[in-house]
Design an enzyme around this catalytic site. Structure first.
Site, PDB file in Angstrom:
ATOM      1  N   GLU A 428      12.323 -43.979 -62.902  1.00  0.00           N
ATOM      2  CA  GLU A 428      13.308 -43.295 -62.050  1.00  0.00           C
ATOM      3  C   GLU A 428      12.686 -42.125 -61.296  1.00  0.00           C
ATOM      4  O   GLU A 428      13.324 -41.106 -61.071  1.00  0.00           O
ATOM      5  CB  GLU A 428      14.458 -42.800 -62.942  1.00  0.00           C
TER       6      GLU A 428
HETATM    7  C1  FAD Z   1       9.900 -49.713 -69.005  1.00  0.00           C
HETATM    8  C2  FAD Z   1       9.951 -49.547 -67.528  1.00  0.00           C
HETATM    9  C3  FAD Z   1      11.126 -49.841 -66.855  1.00  0.00           C
HETATM   10  C4  FAD Z   1      11.178 -49.733 -65.469  1.00  0.00           C
HETATM   11  N1  FAD Z   1      12.312 -50.121 -64.800  1.00  0.00           N
HETATM   12  C5  FAD Z   1      12.274 -50.243 -63.453  1.00  0.00           C
HETATM   13  C6  FAD Z   1      13.341 -50.879 -62.734  1.00  0.00           C
HETATM   14  O1  FAD Z   1      14.348 -51.282 -63.314  1.00  0.00           O
HETATM   15  N2  FAD Z   1      13.215 -51.023 -61.398  1.00  0.00           N
HETATM   16  C7  FAD Z   1      12.128 -50.592 -60.714  1.00  0.00           C
HETATM   17  O2  FAD Z   1      12.085 -50.770 -59.509  1.00  0.00           O
HETATM   18  N3  FAD Z   1      11.101 -49.976 -61.352  1.00  0.00           N
HETATM   19  C8  FAD Z   1      11.150 -49.801 -62.702  1.00  0.00           C
HETATM   20  N4  FAD Z   1      10.114 -49.221 -63.367  1.00  0.00           N
HETATM   21  C9  FAD Z   1       8.991 -48.711 -62.605  1.00  0.00           C
HETATM   22  C10 FAD Z   1       8.915 -47.187 -62.628  1.00  0.00           C
HETATM   23  O3  FAD Z   1       9.943 -46.642 -61.863  1.00  0.00           O
HETATM   24  C11 FAD Z   1       7.501 -46.806 -62.142  1.00  0.00           C
HETATM   25  O4  FAD Z   1       6.613 -47.139 -63.201  1.00  0.00           O
HETATM   26  C12 FAD Z   1       7.396 -45.342 -61.782  1.00  0.00           C
HETATM   27  O5  FAD Z   1       8.148 -45.070 -60.623  1.00  0.00           O
HETATM   28  C13 FAD Z   1       5.950 -44.911 -61.536  1.00  0.00           C
HETATM   29  O6  FAD Z   1       5.284 -45.802 -60.700  1.00  0.00           O
HETATM   30  P1  FAD Z   1       3.876 -46.394 -61.153  1.00  0.00           P
HETATM   31  O7  FAD Z   1       4.049 -46.954 -62.519  1.00  0.00           O
HETATM   32  O8  FAD Z   1       3.349 -47.284 -60.111  1.00  0.00           O
HETATM   33  O9  FAD Z   1       2.947 -45.127 -61.294  1.00  0.00           O
HETATM   34  P2  FAD Z   1       2.110 -44.453 -60.109  1.00  0.00           P
HETATM   35  O10 FAD Z   1       2.975 -44.313 -58.907  1.00  0.00           O
HETATM   36  O11 FAD Z   1       0.827 -45.185 -59.952  1.00  0.00           O
HETATM   37  O12 FAD Z   1       1.844 -43.019 -60.710  1.00  0.00           O
HETATM   38  C14 FAD Z   1       0.777 -42.720 -61.604  1.00  0.00           C
HETATM   39  C15 FAD Z   1       0.676 -41.203 -61.749  1.00  0.00           C
HETATM   40  O13 FAD Z   1       0.395 -40.617 -60.460  1.00  0.00           O
HETATM   41  C16 FAD Z   1       1.377 -39.669 -60.107  1.00  0.00           C
HETATM   42  N5  FAD Z   1       1.663 -39.753 -58.678  1.00  0.00           N
HETATM   43  C17 FAD Z   1       1.877 -40.865 -57.943  1.00  0.00           C
HETATM   44  N6  FAD Z   1       2.134 -40.525 -56.667  1.00  0.00           N
HETATM   45  C18 FAD Z   1       2.095 -39.178 -56.603  1.00  0.00           C
HETATM   46  C19 FAD Z   1       2.302 -38.234 -55.566  1.00  0.00           C
HETATM   47  N7  FAD Z   1       2.625 -38.587 -54.321  1.00  0.00           N
HETATM   48  N8  FAD Z   1       2.158 -36.930 -55.861  1.00  0.00           N
HETATM   49  C20 FAD Z   1       1.855 -36.529 -57.118  1.00  0.00           C
HETATM   50  N9  FAD Z   1       1.666 -37.376 -58.145  1.00  0.00           N
HETATM   51  C21 FAD Z   1       1.789 -38.687 -57.889  1.00  0.00           C
HETATM   52  C22 FAD Z   1       2.615 -40.036 -60.950  1.00  0.00           C
HETATM   53  O14 FAD Z   1       3.460 -38.918 -61.173  1.00  0.00           O
HETATM   54  C23 FAD Z   1       1.989 -40.558 -62.228  1.00  0.00           C
HETATM   55  O15 FAD Z   1       1.688 -39.503 -63.083  1.00  0.00           O
HETATM   56  C24 FAD Z   1      10.049 -49.277 -64.755  1.00  0.00           C
HETATM   57  C25 FAD Z   1       8.883 -48.949 -65.451  1.00  0.00           C
HETATM   58  C26 FAD Z   1       8.816 -49.099 -66.809  1.00  0.00           C
HETATM   59  C27 FAD Z   1       7.517 -48.815 -67.508  1.00  0.00           C
END
Ligand code: FAD
Length: 569
Positions: A428
């Site tokens: 989220e």
């Molecule tokens: C159990 C689970 C349920 C989920 N449910 C859903 C769902 O129902 N629907 C859905 O669409 N998604 C869902 N997600 C996805 C979730 O919303 C994402 O994992 C989350 O938004 C982070 O994206 P990412 O995993 O690609 O991490 P990344 O975006 O790769 O982030 C990795 C790190 O980099 C940091 N970072 C990234 N960009 C920036 C920036 N611009 N500035 C500063 N820091 C940054 C982040 O804060 C984090 O610490 C789910 C994930 C999990 C694990």
């Protein structure tokens, strides 16, 4: 697992800390009187304690599985979900025109917290439906509303949110899922989404996916994204689940926690969908769902914290170890264990008040269409999400600590809270992204909404100075320090703000937490509320000043440390 919904705590907060009664004086929420509120909270408490909590352990031990392309959920989940649906709880804040109860968001927030304390993995299902209902209410055509809202509100169908793709996580604008017109008003949606919570299951008859995708002429980035309703089963002429749509679950994720929540890799293969909102207006529509879900996820963290606290308190009252300053007794009498329990309780109270205040601000904005309440809700949302979930992790970690070695052993259950809570600061919008939202978008007013809130904090402390000087003085001082830091912050460039965003958000939460504790102490100056406020204000609030030093430190020294330095140092 055993869990007792903190119904009396909600009542105290609503009545003595948050001026909830104001809501029932509005036309929109006239039905939310004291009697109805009591009945709702009590009934919800029963559902959470007696129906949801008993399936929490089974969800952890027997995760959902994918069998022949269909997801089978954990033992007991289907019956528990049916009880939620039959109670009408999916529609607690939904429009009565489509079967909802139309009750305030603040009660919805209390519900989300209680359900999460009882069983977080199951609670995710209704949480996503709630968010979808709100998005459709605001953005869908009348036809889509008439078809989907009654089914979602009754719980017959459930909702999901499909943003994430392998290359598009926090950077939603990088998504590549495509949508093309079918020529009959519908669209063909093609692409892969990952991490889709409750993307498939056997607890209800249809799964409605809200999917972000790009039309052929959609601009790159978030500007060119549109939102589509893509159901698992296409509704037939009678509005019942008909032909299967061209989408499938590719696999289920194996996770650290929330094992009972099916997290799906979804493949959309020319699946039929309908536009929600305007072409290229997908982010605005999805933001309605995300904002709702952000407060809901904050409540998740608080709910798990409450459950972990109850568990740890019970253990600390029974476990005897060594001699305590109060004689031979249970570990609750050791100063350090008492410190942990007091911290847990004080933290939960503070962040619960923040989350409820956020919900109440949303309600006041809705009832009066008042821009100040709208700005207050917008300001509090990232704080409630990030701080609620941070506290969920910290308190559940302390819960493990209080159990000593037994906390590390799965059978006691303390570890499950810790594992379950860990996702909440990530999904989220990660907590880093929430903090950037607070210091960026939410300060685009030059800090006006923040200053207005800080003025209320200072006025309250000022009025309490004579009666409760020991508590009121530090709160006033902290609010003033935060005001100065905010004045500094709004004058900085984005990079400087972002480098200090996380500590700034936490400092803000510290000051707000102290404010709500002070209000509780004013209502109960000689009692337990005042004693708990003293713990928060003496031991936890002071953290704000070191946090604000970090918030003001800027980005320079971070970028001076090169990637190579990070490798070798
Ligand atoms: C159990 C689970 C349920 C989920 N449910 C859903 C769902 O129902 N629907 C859905 O669409 N998604 C869902 N997600 C996805 C979730 O919303 C994402 O994992 C989350 O938004 C982070 O994206 P990412 O995993 O690609 O991490 P990344 O975006 O790769 O982030 C990795 C790190 O980099 C940091 N970072 C990234 N960009 C920036 C920036 N611009 N500035 C500063 N820091 C940054 C982040 O804060 C984090 O610490 C789910 C994930 C999990 C694990």
């Amino acid at each position: 697992m055993s869990y007792t919904s903190p119904v009396a705590e909600f009542r105290f907060l609503l009545d003595h800390v948050l001026a909830y009664a104001k809501l029932a004086q509005t036309e929109t929420f006239a039905e939310a009187d004291a009697e109805t509120t009591d009945a709702i909270l009590t009934e919800l408490g029963r559902l959470c304690d007696d129906v949801m909590a008993p399936v929490n352990r089974a969800g952890d031990l027997t995760p959902a599985v994918l069998e022949n392309g269909v997801v089978r959920t954990s033992p007991g989940f289907k019956d528990a979900y049916q009880a939620i649906a039959e109670g009408g709880w999916l529609g607690i804040s939904a429009d009565p025109e489509f079967g909802g109860m139309g009750l305030p968001q603040v009660l919805n927030t209390a519900m989300n917290e209680m359900m999460s304390g009882a069983c977080l993995a199951l609670q995710l299902c209704p949480l996503l439906s709630q968010g979808q209902i709100e998005a459709l209410e605001h953005h869908a055509s009348d036809e889509l509303k008439a078809l989907y809202l009654p089914k979602l509100t009754s719980g017959a169908w459930t909702g999901t949110m499909n943003l994430t793709e392998p290359q598009a996580g926090s950077d939603v604008g990088a998504l590549t899922t495509k949508a093309t017109e079918n020529g009959d008003g519908s669209y063909a949606v093609t692409g892969q989404k990952i991490f889709i919570t409750w993307g498939d299951h056997d607890v209800a008859e249809n799964v409605c996916h809200l999917v972000l995708a790009r039309l052929p002429d959609g601009a790159p980035g978030t500007r060119g994204i549109s939102l589509f309703m893509v159901p698992k089963f296409l509704p037939d002429e009678g509005g019942n689940p008909g032909e299967r749509n061209d989408l499938r679950v590719v696999s289920l994720e194996h996770k650290l926690g929330i094992h009972g929540s099916p997290t799906c890799v979804m493949s959309f293969e020319g699946a039929k969908g309908w536009l929600v909102g305007k072409e290229n207006g997908g982010m605005a529509a999805m933001f309605t769902m995300m904002n709702n879900a952000r407060l809901g996820v904050g409540a998740q963290g608080i709910g798990v914290a409450e459950a972990a606290y109850q568990h740890a308190l019970a253990y600390a009252q029974e476990r005897v170890q060594g001699k305590t300053p109060l004689g031979k007794g249970a570990i609750i009498d050791h100063a350090d264990v008492r410190r942990m329990l007091a911290t847990m309780k004080a933290e939960i109270f503070a962040v619960r008040a923040i989350a409820l205040a956020c919900g109440l601000s949303m309600d006041m904005a809705k009832a009066g269409n008042d821009p100040h309440w709208k700005a207050r809700a917008a300001l509090l949302t990232p704080i409630a999400k990030a701080h609620g979930t941070d506290i969920g992790c910290e308190v559940s970690s302390m819960g493990v600590q209080i159990h000593g070695g037994m906390g590390f052993i799965e059978e006691t259950g303390a570890a499950q809270f810790f594992r379950d809570a860990r996702i909440t600061p990530i999904y989220e919008g990660t907590n880093g992204i929430q903090a950037m939202d607070l210091v960026g978008r939410k300060m685009m007013d030059g800090g006006e909404a923040a200053f207005r809130l800080l003025q209320e904090v200072e006025d309250c402390a000022e009025n309490a100075r004579t009666q409760l000087a020991e508590l009121a003085n530090p709160v006033w001082d902290a609010a003033e320090t935060l005001r100065e830091a905010t004045e500094w912050l709004v004058a900085q460039d984005a990079s400087t703000r972002n480098a200090g965003a996380v500590p700034y958000l936490r400092a803000f939460a510290r000051v707000l937490g102290a404010h709500y504790h002070l209000k509780a102490a004013i209502a109960d100056p000689q009692g337990a509320r005042a004693r708990l406020a003293k713990v928060f204000i003496d031991r936890i609030l002071p953290e704000h000043s070191s946090l604000l030093v970090q918030a003001r430190a800027g980005a320079e020294q971070l970028y001076a440390l090169s990637p190579e330095d990070l490798e070798s140092a």
